[in-house]
Write a protein that holds these residues in place. Sequence first.
Motif, PDB file in Angstrom:
ATOM      1  N   ILE A  38      46.913  29.840  41.975  1.00 49.90           N
ATOM      2  CA  ILE A  38      46.702  29.546  40.552  1.00 49.90           C
ATOM      3  C   ILE A  38      45.593  30.438  40.002  1.00 49.90           C
ATOM      4  N   VAL A  39      44.491  30.582  40.759  1.00 47.79           N
ATOM      5  CA  VAL A  39      43.398  31.458  40.330  1.00 47.79           C
ATOM      6  C   VAL A  39      43.899  32.894  40.188  1.00 47.79           C
ATOM      7  N   ARG A  40      44.697  33.374  41.148  1.00 49.94           N
ATOM      8  CA  ARG A  40      45.236  34.745  41.065  1.00 49.94           C
ATOM      9  C   ARG A  40      46.084  34.917  39.815  1.00 49.94           C
ATOM     10  N   PHE A  41      46.880  33.896  39.518  1.00 49.10           N
ATOM     11  CA  PHE A  41      47.742  33.989  38.342  1.00 49.10           C
ATOM     12  C   PHE A  41      46.910  34.152  37.074  1.00 49.10           C
ATOM     13  N   LEU A  52      42.799  31.455  26.351  1.00 47.85           N
ATOM     14  CA  LEU A  52      43.397  30.480  27.261  1.00 47.85           C
ATOM     15  C   LEU A  52      43.343  30.899  28.734  1.00 47.85           C
ATOM     16  N   PRO A  53      43.703  32.154  29.098  1.00 50.83           N
ATOM     17  CA  PRO A  53      43.624  32.508  30.530  1.00 50.83           C
ATOM     18  C   PRO A  53      42.234  32.299  31.120  1.00 50.83           C
ATOM     19  N   LEU A  54      41.205  32.638  30.356  1.00 50.11           N
ATOM     20  CA  LEU A  54      39.843  32.467  30.870  1.00 50.11           C
ATOM     21  C   LEU A  54      39.443  31.000  30.908  1.00 50.11           C
ATOM     22  N   GLN A  55      39.884  30.225  29.920  1.00 54.24           N
ATOM     23  CA  GLN A  55      39.599  28.791  29.942  1.00 54.24           C
ATOM     24  C   GLN A  55      40.157  28.150  31.196  1.00 54.24           C
ATOM     25  N   GLN A  56      41.398  28.476  31.507  1.00 51.81           N
ATOM     26  CA  GLN A  56      42.032  27.909  32.694  1.00 51.81           C
ATOM     27  C   GLN A  56      41.407  28.459  33.969  1.00 51.81           C
ATOM     28  N   LEU A  57      41.095  29.734  33.971  1.00 53.91           N
ATOM     29  CA  LEU A  57      40.462  30.339  35.146  1.00 53.91           C
ATOM     30  C   LEU A  57      39.133  29.661  35.435  1.00 53.91           C
ATOM     31  N   SER A  58      38.362  29.378  34.389  1.00 53.63           N
ATOM     32  CA  SER A  58      37.083  28.694  34.569  1.00 53.63           C
ATOM     33  C   SER A  58      37.281  27.331  35.225  1.00 53.63           C
ATOM     34  N   LEU A  59      38.307  26.616  34.787  1.00 55.47           N
ATOM     35  CA  LEU A  59      38.596  25.297  35.357  1.00 55.47           C
ATOM     36  C   LEU A  59      38.852  25.388  36.850  1.00 55.47           C
ATOM     37  N   TYR A  60      39.665  26.353  37.254  1.00 55.36           N
ATOM     38  CA  TYR A  60      40.024  26.446  38.678  1.00 55.36           C
ATOM     39  C   TYR A  60      38.904  27.052  39.517  1.00 55.36           C
ATOM     40  N   GLN A  61      38.072  27.891  38.929  1.00 53.24           N
ATOM     41  CA  GLN A  61      36.881  28.352  39.641  1.00 53.24           C
ATOM     42  C   GLN A  61      35.954  27.173  39.906  1.00 53.24           C
ATOM     43  N   GLN A  62      35.855  26.281  38.928  1.00 61.95           N
ATOM     44  CA  GLN A  62      35.049  25.078  39.115  1.00 61.95           C
ATOM     45  C   GLN A  62      35.610  24.231  40.258  1.00 61.95           C
ATOM     46  N   ARG A  63      36.926  24.057  40.286  1.00 66.66           N
ATOM     47  CA  ARG A  63      37.543  23.245  41.337  1.00 66.66           C
ATOM     48  C   ARG A  63      37.391  23.877  42.715  1.00 66.66           C
ATOM     49  N   GLY A  66      34.650  25.270  43.536  1.00 63.76           N
ATOM     50  CA  GLY A  66      33.232  25.123  43.846  1.00 63.76           C
ATOM     51  C   GLY A  66      32.360  26.264  43.386  1.00 63.76           C
ATOM     52  N   ASP A  67      32.938  27.267  42.694  1.00 68.50           N
ATOM     53  CA  ASP A  67      32.154  28.414  42.227  1.00 68.50           C
ATOM     54  C   ASP A  67      31.645  28.114  40.822  1.00 68.50           C
ATOM     55  N   LEU A  68      30.609  27.255  40.731  1.00 70.63           N
ATOM     56  CA  LEU A  68      30.172  26.747  39.435  1.00 70.63           C
ATOM     57  C   LEU A  68      29.493  27.807  38.582  1.00 70.63           C
ATOM     58  N   ILE A  69      28.753  28.716  39.206  1.00 70.58           N
ATOM     59  CA  ILE A  69      28.063  29.751  38.438  1.00 70.58           C
ATOM     60  C   ILE A  69      29.075  30.652  37.738  1.00 70.58           C
ATOM     61  N   HIS A  71      27.808  15.719  37.762  1.00 72.01           N
ATOM     62  CA  HIS A  71      27.014  16.459  38.752  1.00 72.01           C
ATOM     63  C   HIS A  71      27.040  17.966  38.500  1.00 72.01           C
ATOM     64  N   LEU A  72      27.969  18.453  37.676  1.00 68.73           N
ATOM     65  CA  LEU A  72      28.042  19.890  37.405  1.00 68.73           C
ATOM     66  C   LEU A  72      26.860  20.370  36.577  1.00 68.73           C
ATOM     67  N   GLY A  73      26.206  19.461  35.897  1.00 69.09           N
ATOM     68  CA  GLY A  73      24.962  19.799  35.218  1.00 69.09           C
ATOM     69  C   GLY A  73      25.113  20.213  33.764  1.00 69.09           C
ATOM     70  N   GLU A  74      23.986  20.137  33.072  1.00 73.27           N
ATOM     71  CA  GLU A  74      23.945  20.417  31.636  1.00 73.27           C
ATOM     72  C   GLU A  74      24.359  21.851  31.319  1.00 73.27           C
ATOM     73  N   ALA A  75      23.925  22.811  32.120  1.00 74.19           N
ATOM     74  CA  ALA A  75      24.243  24.216  31.829  1.00 74.19           C
ATOM     75  C   ALA A  75      25.747  24.456  31.853  1.00 74.19           C
ATOM     76  N   TRP A  76      26.401  23.882  32.863  1.00 74.91           N
ATOM     77  CA  TRP A  76      27.860  24.046  32.949  1.00 74.91           C
ATOM     78  C   TRP A  76      28.533  23.448  31.723  1.00 74.91           C
ATOM     79  N   TYR A  77      28.111  22.250  31.306  1.00 73.43           N
ATOM     80  CA  TYR A  77      28.754  21.569  30.191  1.00 73.43           C
ATOM     81  C   TYR A  77      28.543  22.349  28.887  1.00 73.43           C
ATOM     82  N   CYS A  78      27.326  22.767  28.638  1.00 78.30           N
ATOM     83  CA  CYS A  78      27.040  23.491  27.394  1.00 78.30           C
ATOM     84  C   CYS A  78      27.797  24.817  27.321  1.00 78.30           C
ATOM     85  N   ALA A  79      28.041  25.423  28.487  1.00 77.13           N
ATOM     86  CA  ALA A  79      28.766  26.698  28.512  1.00 77.13           C
ATOM     87  C   ALA A  79      30.210  26.557  28.036  1.00 77.13           C
ATOM     88  N   GLN A  80      30.687  25.329  27.941  1.00 77.03           N
ATOM     89  CA  GLN A  80      32.071  25.107  27.503  1.00 77.03           C
ATOM     90  C   GLN A  80      32.225  25.246  25.983  1.00 77.03           C
TER      91      GLN A  80
END
Length: 488
Positions: free
Chosen positions: A176-179, A192-203, A205-208, A280-289
């Motif tokens: 899915i990430v490759r796609f 949209l591609p980056l929005q979805q990519l961000s979601l799967y990077q989070q899943r 564990g690559d939160l940064i 647990h993902l933290g304030e920085a992650w949330y605000c970046a959305q």
Amino acid sequence: MPALWPILRRQARRGNLNASQVFSLQRAFQQKPNWKRLDRWLKPLLTEAVRADDRQTAILQTGIWLRQMREFERAHHCLDLLNWRKARGQAFLQRGLVLQQLNQIDAAQKALRRSCRDGSSFAVASYHLGLLHRSTGEFDQAARWLLRSLKRDANPAHVHTVLQYCRCSDDMLRPIVRFYEQLHRRHPERALPLQQLSLYQQRQGDLIQAGKTAQKSVRLELGQRTSLLADEDLAPTPPDFLVLGVPKGGTTSLFAWLREHPQIWGHPRKELHFFDGDYHLGEAWYCAQFPRFQDGSGILRGEATPNVFSHPEAPARVTQLIPDVKTMVLLRDPLERAVSWVQHLQRLEGLEGSVESWLSQELESLQSLDADTLARSGRIGTGALQDSLYDIHLQRWRSSLPSSQQLLVISSERLFSQPSPQLSEVLGFLGLDSDPEPWMQAWVARNVNPGRRSTLPKSLESELRAFLQSHCQQSATETKESPVGWFE
């Protein structure tokens, strides 16, 4: 239409009706439906009155019409009249959709797979195969079919949405990430591609990296609002408003409509589940959305996660991070909402067991708890009844928000029966021009359960309504829904 009847009658008697004329008959039938009469004449009409070269088209068109009318058994019998040796992908697609509604899962899979052989119906058939596997809890298999659909046609946003709600294994996340990486390379201008990519990077564990990808994505596809963006080096900030819930209360419809407003930026994924699950993902992650606009831009940003309303810790978390946030909650008839939620889980996640059994078990567990324990209790069963204990959750939010003016309570029933005044109230609450008319054409009921409402035994329904009534008195008052309206 009366002037057409003699013509259609003559054509039918000669076996010379065409598909367009059959469609005219369908429209006439809808004005004054008589299903018994339809059952008598439908087969002879389609097999004898329609000319041979138009028969396949007329039968398929009628089957689609019956499916849209939610007459699935009749649609099934109608499609059986097709010459399946000559049938193409669209016919097998319709057959699969009807069979799925009739809970003939294996036969539905077979028909949808057959439809995939036709290139013209591959993307849609693959999407419905994904939905079918998701409905049986086979999330990895669902994701594979959804990816196949997106590789053929990556434009439909609803396919991306269905994919994101598949609880895939770690192994499935990699393709899915490759796609989405490849999709971003092909369309770097799209969000949209980056929005979805961000979601799967989070899943993964690559939160940064997920935060960086999200922050980049929210600055795309803003149209004229791009000129109002703040400097990219400035730290992102949390949203201005939240739609809190409830599940199956209409949040999807309301939020989709709000996103059409030029002074509102709504998160494309709608539900971030930060305050009720991923805190647990933290304030920085949330605000970046959320994109950061210049001070004085007049652009409001928000998201809608329906489960936040009933989460015990969410009010304190929200007010700590966004003390001046504006919040909205849609409240629907509590029993109707609970039934709809269980049916939603059955349809989309393969939940086993009847609506009756789930609600009766949950009722038995909840009735034994006092008010304080109910307020602190973890999830019981599907949580359908707990999410409908509106007064407990409403009191928690009222106690936590600094001002009572920060929470707007909306009746789901009135929103859908009289949308204009309710949407006007929403816009006024957000501090915007309260005239909704320029955007009323964008108002659509979304994410509605396609099946009929499950029927409960009268004794259980009465017991459920009595229990819920005792926990929804304040809510009925705030939504201006009299208790009679919800609990008659």
